[in-house]
Design an enzyme around this catalytic site. Structure first.
Site, PDB file in Angstrom:
ATOM      1  N   ILE A  18     -19.795 -22.676  18.789  1.00 34.73           N
ATOM      2  CA  ILE A  18     -18.499 -22.326  19.376  1.00 34.73           C
ATOM      3  C   ILE A  18     -18.704 -22.013  20.857  1.00 34.73           C
ATOM      4  O   ILE A  18     -19.301 -20.993  21.199  1.00 34.73           O
ATOM      5  CB  ILE A  18     -17.871 -21.103  18.659  1.00 34.73           C
ATOM      6  CG1 ILE A  18     -17.759 -21.369  17.153  1.00 34.73           C
ATOM      7  CG2 ILE A  18     -16.503 -20.769  19.262  1.00 34.73           C
ATOM      8  CD1 ILE A  18     -17.358 -20.150  16.330  1.00 34.73           C
ATOM      9  N   ARG A  19     -18.252 -22.897  21.697  1.00 34.86           N
ATOM     10  CA  ARG A  19     -18.513 -22.757  23.145  1.00 34.86           C
ATOM     11  C   ARG A  19     -19.952 -22.301  23.378  1.00 34.86           C
ATOM     12  O   ARG A  19     -20.223 -21.326  24.087  1.00 34.86           O
ATOM     13  CB  ARG A  19     -17.523 -21.770  23.794  1.00 34.86           C
ATOM     14  CG  ARG A  19     -16.090 -22.290  23.835  1.00 34.86           C
ATOM     15  CD  ARG A  19     -15.219 -21.521  24.809  1.00 34.86           C
ATOM     16  NE  ARG A  19     -15.231 -20.087  24.572  1.00 34.86           N
ATOM     17  CZ  ARG A  19     -15.707 -19.182  25.415  1.00 34.86           C
ATOM     18  NH1 ARG A  19     -16.198 -19.546  26.578  1.00 34.86           N
ATOM     19  NH2 ARG A  19     -15.670 -17.917  25.105  1.00 34.86           N
ATOM     20  N   GLU A  32     -24.171 -16.336  11.225  1.00 38.97           N
ATOM     21  CA  GLU A  32     -23.390 -15.290  10.542  1.00 38.97           C
ATOM     22  C   GLU A  32     -22.065 -15.806  10.002  1.00 38.97           C
ATOM     23  O   GLU A  32     -21.425 -15.149   9.195  1.00 38.97           O
ATOM     24  CB  GLU A  32     -23.179 -14.085  11.481  1.00 38.97           C
ATOM     25  CG  GLU A  32     -22.163 -14.280  12.613  1.00 38.97           C
ATOM     26  CD  GLU A  32     -22.683 -15.113  13.784  1.00 38.97           C
ATOM     27  OE1 GLU A  32     -23.786 -15.679  13.692  1.00 38.97           O
ATOM     28  OE2 GLU A  32     -21.952 -15.209  14.795  1.00 38.97           O
ATOM     29  N   ARG A  46     -24.100 -21.330  30.318  1.00 37.27           N
ATOM     30  CA  ARG A  46     -23.124 -20.710  29.417  1.00 37.27           C
ATOM     31  C   ARG A  46     -22.120 -21.679  28.804  1.00 37.27           C
ATOM     32  O   ARG A  46     -21.736 -21.541  27.650  1.00 37.27           O
ATOM     33  CB  ARG A  46     -22.328 -19.653  30.178  1.00 37.27           C
ATOM     34  CG  ARG A  46     -23.016 -18.338  30.302  1.00 37.27           C
ATOM     35  CD  ARG A  46     -22.095 -17.359  30.986  1.00 37.27           C
ATOM     36  NE  ARG A  46     -20.779 -17.351  30.357  1.00 37.27           N
ATOM     37  CZ  ARG A  46     -19.736 -16.709  30.856  1.00 37.27           C
ATOM     38  NH1 ARG A  46     -19.834 -16.031  31.959  1.00 37.27           N
ATOM     39  NH2 ARG A  46     -18.576 -16.742  30.226  1.00 37.27           N
ATOM     40  N   HIS A  71     -23.985 -20.064  15.239  1.00 41.63           N
ATOM     41  CA  HIS A  71     -23.547 -18.827  14.577  1.00 41.63           C
ATOM     42  C   HIS A  71     -23.928 -18.773  13.092  1.00 41.63           C
ATOM     43  O   HIS A  71     -23.066 -19.010  12.229  1.00 41.63           O
ATOM     44  CB  HIS A  71     -22.020 -18.708  14.671  1.00 41.63           C
ATOM     45  CG  HIS A  71     -21.506 -18.395  16.039  1.00 41.63           C
ATOM     46  ND1 HIS A  71     -21.333 -17.110  16.493  1.00 41.63           N
ATOM     47  CD2 HIS A  71     -21.150 -19.210  17.053  1.00 41.63           C
ATOM     48  CE1 HIS A  71     -20.874 -17.136  17.726  1.00 41.63           C
ATOM     49  NE2 HIS A  71     -20.754 -18.396  18.096  1.00 41.63           N
ATOM     50  N   GLY A 109     -19.560 -13.771  21.097  1.00 34.96           N
ATOM     51  CA  GLY A 109     -18.329 -13.185  21.630  1.00 34.96           C
ATOM     52  C   GLY A 109     -18.084 -13.775  22.994  1.00 34.96           C
ATOM     53  O   GLY A 109     -18.201 -14.987  23.175  1.00 34.96           O
ATOM     54  N   GLU A 110     -17.813 -12.940  23.942  1.00 40.95           N
ATOM     55  CA  GLU A 110     -17.583 -13.403  25.313  1.00 40.95           C
ATOM     56  C   GLU A 110     -18.590 -12.665  26.194  1.00 40.95           C
ATOM     57  O   GLU A 110     -18.506 -11.450  26.355  1.00 40.95           O
ATOM     58  CB  GLU A 110     -16.135 -13.110  25.717  1.00 40.95           C
ATOM     59  CG  GLU A 110     -15.576 -14.116  26.703  1.00 40.95           C
ATOM     60  CD  GLU A 110     -16.209 -13.993  28.075  1.00 40.95           C
ATOM     61  OE1 GLU A 110     -16.604 -15.035  28.641  1.00 40.95           O
ATOM     62  OE2 GLU A 110     -16.333 -12.870  28.575  1.00 40.95           O
ATOM     63  N   SER A 111     -19.526 -13.432  26.732  1.00 37.50           N
ATOM     64  CA  SER A 111     -20.698 -12.783  27.333  1.00 37.50           C
ATOM     65  C   SER A 111     -20.382 -11.982  28.600  1.00 37.50           C
ATOM     66  O   SER A 111     -21.048 -10.990  28.873  1.00 37.50           O
ATOM     67  CB  SER A 111     -21.799 -13.813  27.599  1.00 37.50           C
ATOM     68  OG  SER A 111     -21.373 -14.750  28.549  1.00 37.50           O
ATOM     69  N   CYS A 131     -25.501 -16.816  20.263  1.00 35.97           N
ATOM     70  CA  CYS A 131     -24.485 -17.342  21.177  1.00 35.97           C
ATOM     71  C   CYS A 131     -24.314 -16.443  22.411  1.00 35.97           C
ATOM     72  O   CYS A 131     -25.213 -16.408  23.240  1.00 35.97           O
ATOM     73  CB  CYS A 131     -23.184 -17.573  20.422  1.00 35.97           C
ATOM     74  SG  CYS A 131     -22.193 -18.860  21.188  1.00 35.97           S
TER      75      CYS A 131
HETATM   76  N1  GLN Z   1     -20.122 -19.430  26.012  1.00 37.01           N
HETATM   77  C1  GLN Z   1     -19.602 -18.143  25.645  1.00 37.01           C
HETATM   78  C2  GLN Z   1     -19.821 -17.125  26.754  1.00 37.01           C
HETATM   79  O1  GLN Z   1     -20.342 -17.425  27.790  1.00 37.01           O
HETATM   80  C3  GLN Z   1     -20.229 -17.630  24.364  1.00 37.01           C
HETATM   81  C4  GLN Z   1     -19.492 -18.150  23.193  1.00 37.01           C
HETATM   82  C5  GLN Z   1     -19.841 -17.519  21.859  1.00 37.01           C
HETATM   83  O2  GLN Z   1     -20.477 -16.460  21.766  1.00 37.01           O
HETATM   84  N2  GLN Z   1     -19.361 -18.117  20.800  1.00 37.01           N
HETATM   85  O3  GLN Z   1     -19.461 -16.006  26.596  1.00 37.01           O
END
Ligand code: GLN
Length: 191
Positions: free
Chosen positions: A134-135, A172, A106, A170, A46-48, A78
């Site tokens: 993903i990122r 999942e 990150r 990921h 998600g978005e940390s 992630c």
């Molecule tokens: N890099 C993202 C963050 O810092 C994480 C991305 C992800 O969970 N797909 O939140």
């Protein structure tokens, strides 16, 4: 065995589907009381930053440390891997559970456009796993007690420290459930 998926933010549903496929009793966790009776917890992607704030607001910052100390297993994917990390190198002020002896950067793989997929070899699997990044955070350092289970271009992408596991990709989002299976059979059952 009963597992939980932290459901404050991010792609928790996909983890629930994966655990359902494997026939495990599963619960979405939004309140600390819902950790009671669980053997393991997955912290999703998600978005940390957002996740860290919500975790603090709802008391998960201390509750998850207690959960771990009382024998619970935790797997972060992630953003979840960032949440369990001891150190966040590019955002040192961002709170984390500081459980797993890894340092993560990150955003080191780049922005959204730099997201990618790759077939990767994982020590515990016999054939390659299709991994979606993903990122993804990059694991910059692993401590002595941490076992690296997979690398991509030399960087660790999956690691384990006893009852703690982190993947920067990921699993999942794939139909391949082998990594969830490993968490259940080896990490949660190792207690
Ligand atoms: N890099 C993202 C963050 O810092 C994480 C991305 C992800 O969970 N797909 O939140």
């Amino acid at each position: 065995m009963k597992l939980g998926v932290l459901a404050l933010q991010g792609d928790f549903r996909e983890h629930i589907y994966a655990l359902d496929d494997l026939g495990v009793q599963t619960r979405e966790v939004r309140l600390v009381d819902e950790l009671l009776g669980l053997d393991g917890l997955i912290i999703p992607g998600g978005e940390s930053t957002t996740m860290a704030k919500l975790m603090k607001n709802y008391g998960f910052d201390t509750a998850l440390n207690e959960f771990y100390e009382n024998g619970g297993a935790i797997w972060g994917t992630c953003a979840g891997a960032i949440a369990v990390a001891k150190e966040i190198v590019d955002f040192p002020q961002q709170a984390s559970l500081e459980l797993m002896d890894i340092a993560v950067d990150r955003n080191s793989y780049g922005r959204q456009v730099a997201s990618f997929e790759a077939d990767v070899d994982i020590d515990i699997l016999e054939t390659a796993f299709h991994a979606i990044f993903i990122r993804a955070p990059r694991i910059m350092r692993v401590g002595e007690g941490v076992e690296v289970l997979a690398r991509y271009n030399k960087d660790p992408i999956m690691a384990r420290q006893g009852r703690l596991m982190a993947t920067v990709f990921h699993p999942e989002l794939e139909d391949d459930r082998r990594i969830h299976e490993y968490f259940i059979n080896e990490v949660v059952n190792s207690k």
